[in-house]
Design a protein around this motif. Structure first.
Motif, PDB file in Angstrom:
ATOM      1  N   PHE A 146       0.847  -1.201   0.000  1.00 22.97           N
ATOM      2  CA  PHE A 146       0.000   0.000   0.000  1.00 22.97           C
ATOM      3  C   PHE A 146       0.887   1.257   0.000  1.00 22.97           C
ATOM      4  CE2 PHE A 146       0.677  -1.784   4.155  1.00 22.97           C
ATOM      5  CZ  PHE A 146       1.053  -0.735   4.977  1.00 22.97           C
ATOM      6  N   PRO A 147       1.048   1.908  -1.144  1.00 23.14           N
ATOM      7  CA  PRO A 147       0.526   1.494  -2.460  1.00 23.14           C
ATOM      8  C   PRO A 147       1.637   0.900  -3.309  1.00 23.14           C
ATOM      9  CG  PRO A 147       1.141   3.780  -2.539  1.00 23.14           C
ATOM     10  CD  PRO A 147       1.547   3.287  -1.173  1.00 23.14           C
ATOM     11  N   ASP A 148       1.261   0.461  -4.509  1.00 21.62           N
ATOM     12  CA  ASP A 148       2.206   0.081  -5.560  1.00 21.62           C
ATOM     13  C   ASP A 148       1.903   1.016  -6.726  1.00 21.62           C
ATOM     14  OD1 ASP A 148       3.710  -1.043  -7.532  1.00 21.62           O
ATOM     15  OD2 ASP A 148       2.994  -3.085  -7.239  1.00 21.62           O
ATOM     16  N   PHE A 149       2.878   1.826  -7.154  1.00 15.47           N
ATOM     17  CA  PHE A 149       2.558   2.845  -8.161  1.00 15.47           C
ATOM     18  C   PHE A 149       3.564   2.827  -9.297  1.00 15.47           C
ATOM     19  CE2 PHE A 149       5.658   5.064  -5.554  1.00 15.47           C
ATOM     20  CZ  PHE A 149       6.377   5.822  -6.466  1.00 15.47           C
ATOM     21  N   ASN A 150       3.107   3.313 -10.459  1.00 17.39           N
ATOM     22  CA  ASN A 150       3.943   3.493 -11.646  1.00 17.39           C
ATOM     23  C   ASN A 150       3.582   4.824 -12.290  1.00 17.39           C
ATOM     24  OD1 ASN A 150       5.376   0.709 -12.325  1.00 17.39           O
ATOM     25  ND2 ASN A 150       3.314   0.243 -11.603  1.00 17.39           N
ATOM     26  N   PHE A 151       4.583   5.611 -12.569  1.00 18.19           N
ATOM     27  CA  PHE A 151       4.383   6.897 -13.251  1.00 18.19           C
ATOM     28  C   PHE A 151       5.337   6.946 -14.429  1.00 18.19           C
ATOM     29  CE2 PHE A 151       5.777  11.244 -14.055  1.00 18.19           C
ATOM     30  CZ  PHE A 151       4.561  11.880 -14.286  1.00 18.19           C
ATOM     31  N   SER A 152       4.827   7.251 -15.612  1.00 14.87           N
ATOM     32  CA  SER A 152       5.675   7.317 -16.801  1.00 14.87           C
ATOM     33  C   SER A 152       5.361   8.567 -17.602  1.00 14.87           C
ATOM     34  CB  SER A 152       5.481   6.076 -17.681  1.00 14.87           C
ATOM     35  OG  SER A 152       4.172   6.030 -18.203  1.00 14.87           O
ATOM     36  N   LYS A 153       6.402   9.124 -18.180  1.00 17.81           N
ATOM     37  CA  LYS A 153       6.230  10.306 -19.021  1.00 17.81           C
ATOM     38  C   LYS A 153       7.222  10.248 -20.174  1.00 17.81           C
ATOM     39  CE  LYS A 153       5.891  15.348 -18.991  1.00 17.81           C
ATOM     40  NZ  LYS A 153       4.502  15.327 -19.513  1.00 17.81           N
ATOM     41  N   ASN A 154       6.686  10.333 -21.382  1.00 17.22           N
ATOM     42  CA  ASN A 154       7.518  10.420 -22.573  1.00 17.22           C
ATOM     43  C   ASN A 154       7.791  11.891 -22.861  1.00 17.22           C
ATOM     44  OD1 ASN A 154       7.549   7.592 -23.113  1.00 17.22           O
ATOM     45  ND2 ASN A 154       5.465   7.768 -23.903  1.00 17.22           N
ATOM     46  N   ILE A 155       9.047  12.234 -22.955  1.00 19.50           N
ATOM     47  CA  ILE A 155       9.441  13.630 -23.152  1.00 19.50           C
ATOM     48  C   ILE A 155       9.847  13.828 -24.599  1.00 19.50           C
ATOM     49  CG2 ILE A 155      11.040  15.446 -22.438  1.00 19.50           C
ATOM     50  CD1 ILE A 155      11.247  14.010 -19.737  1.00 19.50           C
ATOM     51  N   ASN A 156       9.178  14.767 -25.258  1.00 21.99           N
ATOM     52  CA  ASN A 156       9.468  15.046 -26.657  1.00 21.99           C
ATOM     53  C   ASN A 156      10.823  15.723 -26.788  1.00 21.99           C
ATOM     54  OD1 ASN A 156       6.968  14.018 -27.571  1.00 21.99           O
ATOM     55  ND2 ASN A 156       5.963  15.955 -27.033  1.00 21.99           N
ATOM     56  N   LEU A 157      11.634  15.199 -27.689  1.00 25.48           N
ATOM     57  CA  LEU A 157      12.951  15.757 -27.940  1.00 25.48           C
ATOM     58  C   LEU A 157      13.029  16.301 -29.351  1.00 25.48           C
ATOM     59  CD1 LEU A 157      15.183  12.923 -26.404  1.00 25.48           C
ATOM     60  CD2 LEU A 157      14.503  15.077 -25.328  1.00 25.48           C
ATOM     61  N   ASP A 158      13.982  17.170 -29.554  1.00 27.59           N
ATOM     62  CA  ASP A 158      14.236  17.676 -30.895  1.00 27.59           C
ATOM     63  C   ASP A 158      14.685  16.542 -31.804  1.00 27.59           C
ATOM     64  OD1 ASP A 158      16.307  18.971 -32.974  1.00 27.59           O
ATOM     65  OD2 ASP A 158      14.777  20.454 -32.419  1.00 27.59           O
ATOM     66  N   GLU A 159      14.315  16.591 -33.081  1.00 23.04           N
ATOM     67  CA  GLU A 159      14.647  15.519 -34.011  1.00 23.04           C
ATOM     68  C   GLU A 159      16.141  15.265 -34.105  1.00 23.04           C
ATOM     69  OE1 GLU A 159      12.920  16.323 -37.765  1.00 23.04           O
ATOM     70  OE2 GLU A 159      10.847  16.076 -37.089  1.00 23.04           O
ATOM     71  N   SER A 160      16.924  16.278 -33.783  1.00 28.52           N
ATOM     72  CA  SER A 160      18.376  16.135 -33.886  1.00 28.52           C
ATOM     73  C   SER A 160      18.923  15.110 -32.898  1.00 28.52           C
ATOM     74  CB  SER A 160      19.053  17.487 -33.668  1.00 28.52           C
ATOM     75  OG  SER A 160      18.748  17.999 -32.377  1.00 28.52           O
ATOM     76  N   TYR A 161      18.163  14.780 -31.855  1.00 28.42           N
ATOM     77  CA  TYR A 161      18.611  13.786 -30.875  1.00 28.42           C
ATOM     78  C   TYR A 161      18.474  12.360 -31.413  1.00 28.42           C
ATOM     79  CZ  TYR A 161      18.968  17.298 -27.179  1.00 28.42           C
ATOM     80  OH  TYR A 161      19.339  18.376 -26.414  1.00 28.42           O
ATOM     81  N   ASN A 162      17.644  12.160 -32.436  1.00 26.34           N
ATOM     82  CA  ASN A 162      17.468  10.845 -33.058  1.00 26.34           C
ATOM     83  C   ASN A 162      17.115   9.764 -32.031  1.00 26.34           C
ATOM     84  OD1 ASN A 162      18.061  11.547 -35.798  1.00 26.34           O
ATOM     85  ND2 ASN A 162      20.217  11.730 -35.198  1.00 26.34           N
ATOM     86  N   GLY A 163      16.147  10.097 -31.191  1.00 25.28           N
ATOM     87  CA  GLY A 163      15.749   9.123 -30.190  1.00 25.28           C
ATOM     88  C   GLY A 163      14.603   9.645 -29.348  1.00 25.28           C
ATOM     89  N   ASN A 164      14.232   8.874 -28.337  1.00 27.50           N
ATOM     90  CA  ASN A 164      13.173   9.297 -27.433  1.00 27.50           C
ATOM     91  C   ASN A 164      13.628   9.130 -25.988  1.00 27.50           C
ATOM     92  OD1 ASN A 164      12.359   6.478 -26.587  1.00 27.50           O
ATOM     93  ND2 ASN A 164      11.897   6.359 -28.781  1.00 27.50           N
ATOM     94  N   PHE A 165      13.028   9.937 -25.130  1.00 21.92           N
ATOM     95  CA  PHE A 165      13.408   9.960 -23.718  1.00 21.92           C
ATOM     96  C   PHE A 165      12.174   9.690 -22.869  1.00 21.92           C
ATOM     97  CE2 PHE A 165      14.051  12.191 -19.684  1.00 21.92           C
ATOM     98  CZ  PHE A 165      15.243  11.615 -19.274  1.00 21.92           C
ATOM     99  N   GLN A 166      12.349   8.842 -21.857  1.00 20.27           N
ATOM    100  CA  GLN A 166      11.239   8.489 -20.968  1.00 20.27           C
ATOM    101  C   GLN A 166      11.692   8.555 -19.512  1.00 20.27           C
ATOM    102  OE1 GLN A 166       9.927   4.341 -20.444  1.00 20.27           O
ATOM    103  NE2 GLN A 166       7.831   5.012 -20.924  1.00 20.27           N
ATOM    104  N   PHE A 167      10.806   9.139 -18.707  1.00 18.12           N
ATOM    105  CA  PHE A 167      11.014   9.131 -17.255  1.00 18.12           C
ATOM    106  C   PHE A 167       9.995   8.179 -16.640  1.00 18.12           C
ATOM    107  CE2 PHE A 167       9.590  10.727 -13.087  1.00 18.12           C
ATOM    108  CZ  PHE A 167      10.763  10.506 -12.369  1.00 18.12           C
ATOM    109  N   LEU A 168      10.491   7.274 -15.788  1.00 18.45           N
ATOM    110  CA  LEU A 168       9.633   6.281 -15.156  1.00 18.45           C
ATOM    111  C   LEU A 168       9.931   6.240 -13.667  1.00 18.45           C
ATOM    112  CD1 LEU A 168       7.591   3.920 -15.429  1.00 18.45           C
ATOM    113  CD2 LEU A 168       9.558   2.402 -15.768  1.00 18.45           C
ATOM    114  N   SER A 169       8.874   6.389 -12.880  1.00 22.12           N
ATOM    115  CA  SER A 169       9.010   6.307 -11.425  1.00 22.12           C
ATOM    116  C   SER A 169       8.100   5.210 -10.912  1.00 22.12           C
ATOM    117  CB  SER A 169       8.644   7.642 -10.772  1.00 22.12           C
ATOM    118  OG  SER A 169       8.807   7.571  -9.362  1.00 22.12           O
TER     119      SER A 169
END
Length: 797
Positions: free
Chosen positions: A452-475
């Motif tokens: 009590f409790p068990d939680f998951n939080f995720s957020k995909n963060i938009n990056l500039d195309e020049s990074y050639n990838g994607n970024f995610q924060f997960l808690s």
């Protein structure tokens, strides 16, 4: 124009003077008119004949008007338009008699009656005074709701009362069901029919099975909007193709389709199986196919057990309302014991509830209660509540409750929780759960685990195309209490970057990922985390490259893909050596191959492997081999020993697939010692099938570093015909020379009948449960247990 007007006027004047007293005035509008005064005949072409007194108009290519007999004959492309009767008749030859006020056609004829019925016939007679259409030829009528009526020996159609009389009627309704009657009257206005020698040939899948051939026959029928009654009936859904008789049929003195209650009712009936009378039913009913949910008994079944004795279950389904229903599943043992088990279901506007519960007669404290409530608050917020409870730890196993409800997924662990999921936006999600686990194999308070409790939080963060990838924060995190006095709190914060694929000119496909993990824990008496208060930062870099290759041969195509992955984890890790995780090729290149989302794999490594596949000309896989190995820069005793990631070289893991031909197929998973001195794990699956015989063997062994076990399983079936199937299943422990169980079953299944026998013997003990043998018998008469909805038939409102 002047000539045409003069001709029309002359014909009008001539008809007014020369017609007999009973004749009506006929106007001709024609390009060519010829008057034969000697024979009192008028000839016209390509025109229109109008009879205003009768509100008639007739179009045709040729006209012959016999003034003495008051008879008008029309040829070629004739169209009779009766505005007073709201009827249109088309034919190639038509005779209209003014004196008798009758229309007769002498060729193929098409009628449109009041824009309600389309009629196709030939040589018809239309009596305008009596408003009756008749013909001795085959006649077809189609209404505006796709019902088709065929009268093989003609008909007499009273167009005012909309009553049709015919020696033989054939009907195909909007659902493609077919009906036939003899010496019948059909009232289209009031939806009534009466006739003899009735036959209803339903469309094959009308009762839910396209292999059916449902039919109902009777000596006579009377039908209206409330009821359809058929006398001396025989009803069955069974397909008789290549059979001497139907699997089952119901012979009834009176069959009634109660359209108000939507019931098929049978009075004074014999139920016959394979043409043999089995039992007599004074009264029997079941829902008609328009009903999706209807109260009534479901399929009963028998089960015999050496521990529990023989039992009979007779389920009853009760439809409370459109949104609520209830299934009562009492189980009666032959030794006077019984279990009352029930399942309740209710649909709300935005949620669904299902609950299953039972009570055992011998001990009123022996019961179970399982329920699930699942729904949403809005389009972005979902919730689920699950409650599981038993009053006796062995109750689920002793009485095989799992076989009687879908809510029981484990007989040894109970799980109750409340969960909430929310999509904050398209890139952000959160879910949280409060859980209670109860291990039924343990005693007292040690059996409980609270989260009590068990939680998951995720957020995909938009990056500039020049990074050639994607970024995610997960808690992620949880707070846990288990085994009375053990307490753990964990919060993980993951910062994860995944690159897009880089494809070189040579075809090399590469990508990389970077993980930064913030680990926080607090524990007391924990068996998982050593320190009471711990905060760490871990990092992992993964570089992966693969080279897909393809070679086309004359009879096959080969695919080869070498794979290399570099893993760098410079930060410290935790001691997870006791973890039972085992690596195999399917998870070899996974970022989390150690099976711990709260940890990272410590150290540096190179993972090598390849995938090979051969396909035939039909693009079907006939051979496959996957192989891989992990190389470490040094030993690490903190990693799981079973994965061999604690060594400088892991086991060589892989799998092999080989399809020798259409009859034999092999699957082999393995984990060999790094020096190929011995095997730690082998799993061999062989499937052999020829004609109607099919058998599969599963051989699984763990040796040396993985343990000491050897299991073999077999499942064999033989299908004598499309209807007869026998199946045998067993599992044996080869190390202890101990057969755990075997199961033998026989099944007879047709389009309308299912009968099965299953004998099972268990040799192993489970807690207080002793070895057991059981016999289950089940028989279903379809469609009495499976009825689907359908649209209304021609005899319904």
């Amino acid at each position: 124009m002047k000539i045409k007007i003069l001709r029309t006027l002359s014909v009008l004047i001539l008809l007014s003077i020369c017609s007999n007293l009973n004749a009506q005035t006929v106007f001709f509008d024609s390009k060519n008119i010829k008057i034969d005064t000697e024979d009192n005949m008028i000839y016209a072409t390509e025109g229109i004949a109008k009879i205003p007194a009768k509100n008639l108009k007739i179009i045709g290519e040729k006209f012959i008007y016999d003034k003495l007999n008051s008879e008008l004959i029309i040829f070629d492309n004739v169209e009779y338009i009766d505005e007073g009767k709201d009827i249109i008749i088309k034919s190639q030859k038509m005779i209209y008699n003014e004196t008798d006020n009758k229309v007769f056609t002498q060729s193929e004829t098409f009628l449109d009656l009041e824009n309600k019925y389309d009629i196709k016939s030939s040589n018809i007679l239309f009596d305008r005074d009596l408003n009756i259409i008749s013909s001795n030829e085959i006649t077809e009528i189609n209404d505006k709701i796709s019902n088709k009526f065929i009268f093989e020996k003609g008909l007499v159609f009273d167009t005012i009362r909309e009553i049709i009389s015919s020696e033989k009627i054939f009907i195909k309704d909007q659902n493609l069901n077919e009906y036939s009657f003899e010496n019948s009257k059909l009232n289209l206005k009031d939806n009534e029919v009466a006739g003899k020698n009735v036959k209803v040939d339903f469309v094959d899948d009308f009762f839910g099975n396209e292999n059916n051939d449902p039919v109902l026959k009777g000596s006579s029928i009377v039908s209206n909007n409330q009821n359809t009654k058929i006398y001396k009936t025989v009803f069955s859904t069974c397909n008789k193709k290549n059979k001497n008789c139907r699997g089952w049929e119901l012979q009834s003195k009176i069959f009634t389709h109660n359209k108000t209650k939507k019931l098929f009712e049978y009075e004074k009936s014999w139920f016959k199986v394979f043409d043999k009378k089995i039992f007599y039913l004074p009264y029997f009913n079941h829902p008609d196919p328009t009903v999706k949910r209807k109260s009534g008994f479901l399929t009963p079944f028998y089960k015999g057990s050496s521990n529990l004795g023989s039992s009979l279950t007779i389920p009853y389904f009760y439809s409370i309302s459109n949104s609520k229903d209830f299934t009562f599943k009492p189980r009666f043992y032959f030794d006077n014991d019984y279990i009352f088990q029930s399942e309740y279901r209710e649909a709300f506007k935005n949620s669904n509830l299902i609950a299953d519960f039972s009570l055992n007669r011998k001990d009123n404290t022996s019961s179970h209660f399982f329920t699930e409530l699942e729904g949403n608050f809005d389009d972005n917020t979902n919730y689920k509540i699950q409650i599981q409870n038993v009053t006796n730890d062995n109750y689920l196993k002793i009485h095989n409750i799992k076989e009687y409800t879908s809510l029981v997924d484990s007989e040894s662990t109970l799980t109750s929780y409340i969960s909430l999921e929310k999509d904050i936006d398209e890139n952000t999600k959160i879910d949280t759960t409060v859980k209670l686990y109860e291990d039924l194999s343990k005693e007292d308070n040690d059996k409980y685990q609270y989260i009590f409790p068990d939680f998951n939080f995720s957020k995909n963060i938009n990056l500039d195309e020049s990074y050639n990838g994607n970024f995610q924060f997960l808690s992620t995190g949880f707070q846990k209490v288990y085994e009375t006095n053990k307490y753990e709190v964990l919060i993980n914060n993951d910062f994860n970057f995944n690159s897009f694929d880089y494809i070189s000119q040579e075809g090399l496909v590469s990508d990389y990922s970077l993980l930064l993990k913030n680990f926080n824990s607090y524990s007391e008496n924990s068996t998982v985390y050593e320190k009471k208060n711990d905060h760490e930062i871990f990092g992992t870099l993964l570089l992966k490259s693969e080279l897909p290759l393809k070679k086309e041969l004359e009879n096959s195509t080969n695919f080869l893909k070498p794979i290399l992955q570099l893993r760098v984890s410079p930060t410290n890790g935790k001691d997870i050596s006791s973890s039972d995780t085992r690596i195999e090729f399917d998870n070899l290149f996974s970022p989390n191959r150690i099976g711990r989302s709260d940890m990272v794999e410590k150290g540096n490594s190179i993972t090598l492997g390849f995938e090979f596949e051969k396909q035939n000309l039909n693009d079907s896989k006939i051979l496959g081999l996957n192989l891989g190995n992990v190389l470490k820069d040094k030993k690490n005793d903190d990693l799981p020993t079973k994965t061999k990631l604690n060594q400088t070289r892991s086991d060589i893991v892989g799998n092999l697939y080989y399809k020798l031909n259409k009859n034999l197929e092999l699957n082999y998973d393995f984990s060999y010692d790094k020096d190929l001195e011995y095997s730690n794990y082998d799993s061999l699956n062989a499937i052999f099938g020829i004609n109607k015989f099919l058998t599969s063997f599963d051989y699984i062994t763990e040796n040396h570093d993985f343990g000491d076990s050897e299991i073999i399983k077999n499942n064999t079936s033989y299908k004598f015909t499309d209807e007869h199937l026998i199946n045998f299943n067993t599992t044996k422990d080869l190390k202890d020379d101990f057969t755990q169980f075997y199961k033998l079953s026989y099944e007879y299944e047709t389009d309308c009948l299912l009968a099965s026998f299953e004998y099972q013997k268990k040799f192993f003990r489970d807690g207080s449960l002793v070895p057991d043998e059981s016999l289950v018998f089940l028989i279903k008469f379809i469609p009495f247990v499976n009825i689907r909805g359908a649209a209304n038939s021609v005899f319904e409102n």
